[in-house]
Motif scaffolding. Structure first.
Motif: not given
Length: 122
Positions: A1-24
């Motif tokens: 799924m793409n990133i839009r579908e990921f957040y759209g599938e579970q509305p709780r994800r949209q407002a949630s705090t996220e913890v990053p573990f790197g982008d490389g």
């Protein structure tokens, strides 16, 4: 799924705090992409997002400048595990040193495998 579908599938994800573990993070099967890992507090999911760099890895820096951005459909998401933050942090201990290595996403997947099994059992 793409990133839009990921957040759209579970509305709780949209407002949630996220913890990053790197982008490389890298995958040897996908030499012209990097991956970022994040943990979502509301759903306890740690996921990867594939970020393509058609011009090669140097294009990653152009992406940071918002030059030649990837299309939303190319930002593919994979949920790697479901677990508490502490368990994810323990499984990925030392990740900053590993992330820059060749095929580092394989290491992250391997580290998180036991969490997936434990999450399914609970």
């Amino acid at each position: 799924m793409n990133i839009r579908e990921f957040y759209g599938e579970q509305p709780r994800r949209q407002a949630s705090t996220e913890v990053p573990f790197g982008d490389g993070w890298t995958d040897h099967h996908d030499m012209h992409s990097t991956y970022r890992l994040s943990w979502v507090e509301a759903t306890r999911e740690i996921y990867s997002v594939r970020e393509p760099h058609p011009g090669g890895i140097l294009a990653r820096y152009l992406d940071q400048l918002r030059v030649d951005q990837a299309d939303i459909d190319e930002l593919r998401v994979e949920v790697l595990a479901v677990a508490d933050r502490e368990a994810v942090e323990a499984a990925l201990a030392g990740w900053p040193a590993v992330m820059d290595e060749h095929d580092s996403l394989r290491w992250a997947r391997r580290q998180l495998t036991s969490l997936s099994a434990a999450g399914a059992a609970s």
